[in-house]
Design a protein around this motif. Sequence first.
Motif, short mmCIF file in Angstrom:
data_model
loop_
_atom_site.label_atom_id
_atom_site.label_comp_id
_atom_site.label_asym_id
_atom_site.label_seq_id
_atom_site.Cartn_x
_atom_site.Cartn_y
_atom_site.Cartn_z
N SER A 24 0.42 -1.16 0.01
CA SER A 24 -0.02 0.23 0.32
C SER A 24 0.74 0.96 0.30
O SER A 24 0.51 2.54 -0.45
N GLY A 25 2.16 1.50 0.45
CA GLY A 25 2.76 2.71 0.81
C GLY A 25 4.19 2.96 -0.54
O GLY A 25 4.61 3.55 -0.56
N PHE A 26 3.55 1.66 -1.54
CA PHE A 26 4.56 1.92 -3.23
C PHE A 26 4.27 2.49 -3.81
O PHE A 26 3.05 2.84 -4.18
N CYS A 27 5.01 3.33 -4.53
CA CYS A 27 4.89 4.92 -5.12
C CYS A 27 5.21 3.82 -6.31
O CYS A 27 6.43 4.19 -6.79
N THR A 28 4.55 3.61 -7.85
CA THR A 28 4.69 3.32 -8.74
C THR A 28 4.61 4.60 -10.03
O THR A 28 4.63 3.54 -11.36
N LEU A 47 -3.63 -10.37 -3.17
CA LEU A 47 -2.66 -8.50 -3.48
C LEU A 47 -3.47 -7.85 -3.35
O LEU A 47 -4.44 -7.97 -4.60
N ASP A 48 -3.23 -7.24 -2.30
CA ASP A 48 -3.92 -5.16 -3.30
C ASP A 48 -3.50 -4.35 -4.00
O ASP A 48 -2.05 -4.11 -3.11
N LEU A 49 -3.57 -4.06 -5.59
CA LEU A 49 -2.85 -3.67 -6.19
C LEU A 49 -3.97 -2.34 -6.86
O LEU A 49 -3.64 -1.58 -7.35
N SER A 50 -4.46 -2.15 -6.35
CA SER A 50 -5.34 -0.97 -6.45
C SER A 50 -4.42 0.44 -5.86
O SER A 50 -5.01 0.91 -6.62
N SER A 51 -2.98 0.59 -5.14
CA SER A 51 -2.52 1.69 -5.18
C SER A 51 -2.01 2.18 -6.11
O SER A 51 -1.18 3.34 -6.89
N PHE A 52 -1.67 0.94 -7.22
CA PHE A 52 -0.47 0.74 -7.95
C PHE A 52 -0.80 1.65 -9.45
O PHE A 52 -2.08 1.51 -9.93
N CYS A 67 2.12 -18.09 -9.63
CA CYS A 67 0.94 -17.27 -8.41
C CYS A 67 -0.11 -18.18 -8.41
O CYS A 67 -0.85 -17.85 -8.30
N SER A 68 1.04 -19.78 -8.06
CA SER A 68 -0.42 -20.78 -8.21
C SER A 68 -1.44 -20.91 -6.77
O SER A 68 -2.69 -21.54 -7.22
N SER A 69 -1.09 -20.16 -5.93
CA SER A 69 -1.86 -20.17 -4.81
C SER A 69 -2.98 -18.29 -4.79
O SER A 69 -4.13 -18.37 -3.94
N VAL A 70 -3.23 -17.81 -5.56
CA VAL A 70 -3.80 -16.83 -5.27
C VAL A 70 -4.92 -16.70 -6.76
O VAL A 70 -5.94 -17.23 -7.37
N GLY A 71 -6.18 -16.76 -5.52
CA GLY A 71 -7.54 -17.05 -5.90
C GLY A 71 -8.27 -15.88 -7.10
O GLY A 71 -9.55 -16.17 -8.11
N SER A 72 -8.20 -15.05 -6.78
CA SER A 72 -8.29 -13.97 -7.27
C SER A 72 -7.71 -12.80 -7.39
O SER A 72 -6.60 -12.11 -6.36
N LEU A 73 -7.65 -11.67 -8.51
CA LEU A 73 -6.59 -10.39 -8.50
C LEU A 73 -7.75 -9.13 -9.24
O LEU A 73 -8.34 -9.59 -10.34
N ASN A 74 -7.94 -8.47 -8.45
CA ASN A 74 -8.97 -6.86 -9.10
C ASN A 74 -7.77 -5.94 -9.51
O ASN A 74 -6.34 -5.07 -8.82
N PHE A 78 -5.81 -0.87 -13.32
CA PHE A 78 -4.95 -0.85 -14.05
C PHE A 78 -4.69 -0.15 -15.13
O PHE A 78 -5.31 -0.10 -15.73
N SER A 79 -3.56 0.79 -15.77
CA SER A 79 -3.66 1.46 -16.79
C SER A 79 -2.39 1.13 -17.61
O SER A 79 -1.46 1.01 -17.58
N THR A 80 -3.02 0.33 -18.72
CA THR A 80 -2.58 -0.76 -19.33
C THR A 80 -2.43 -0.14 -20.88
O THR A 80 -1.63 -0.57 -22.42
N ALA A 81 -2.15 1.21 -21.10
CA ALA A 81 -2.12 2.19 -21.96
C ALA A 81 -1.22 1.88 -23.63
O ALA A 81 -0.76 1.89 -24.91
N VAL A 82 0.36 1.77 -22.63
CA VAL A 82 1.32 1.96 -22.83
C VAL A 82 2.47 0.54 -22.53
O VAL A 82 3.10 0.63 -23.01
N VAL A 83 1.74 -0.38 -22.22
CA VAL A 83 1.77 -1.77 -22.14
C VAL A 83 2.03 -2.44 -23.58
O VAL A 83 1.12 -2.53 -24.51
N SER A 84 3.72 -2.70 -24.02
CA SER A 84 3.23 -3.30 -25.16
C SER A 84 3.58 -4.80 -25.13
O SER A 84 3.44 -6.11 -25.80
N ASP A 85 4.04 -5.66 -23.87
CA ASP A 85 4.69 -7.42 -23.16
C ASP A 85 3.44 -7.27 -22.45
O ASP A 85 4.05 -7.31 -21.17
N MET A 86 2.84 -8.84 -22.14
CA MET A 86 1.90 -8.69 -21.20
C MET A 86 1.80 -10.65 -21.32
O MET A 86 1.39 -11.18 -20.87
N SER A 87 3.02 -11.28 -22.60
CA SER A 87 2.87 -12.19 -22.20
C SER A 87 3.14 -13.06 -21.16
O SER A 87 4.13 -12.38 -20.14
#
Length: 123
Positions: A24-28, A47-52, A67-74, A78-87
């Motif tokens: 929660s304290g990460f500035c990305t 994982l709570d990545l709502s502040s990313f 990440c085989s144990s993660v059941g859900s991700l919100n 995420f702003s992905t307009a400039v992402v070129s690689d999501m492989s």
Amino acid sequence: DTSKVTNLSKMFSGCSSLVFLDLSGFCTSNVMDMSDMFQGCGKLESLDLSSFDTSKVTNLSKMFSDCSSVGSLNLGNFSTAVVSDMSNMFDGCASLSSLDISHFDTSSASNMSNMFWNCPSLR
């Protein structure tokens, strides 16, 4: 203080015993590379990545791979307009059954190969 960080690639990669993580304290706001960031965190359950801020990120490849144990991700924020690689972004997320990517903009993505490979719980 992560306000000047541009690369978070492999930051937690291979942390196979990690169960909980408070980011929660990460500035990305200046990060451009988040590839392999949580790759191999097999015991991580949530994982709570709502502040990313991902507005400058161009590489999300293998971000959650194995990440085989993660059941859900919100990732609705995420702003992905400039992402070129999501492989392989979610490759091996065997328990992932709920995934919000409703606001993903893939218009700049040139590689989305195996993005959901080995995600048998996603329907």
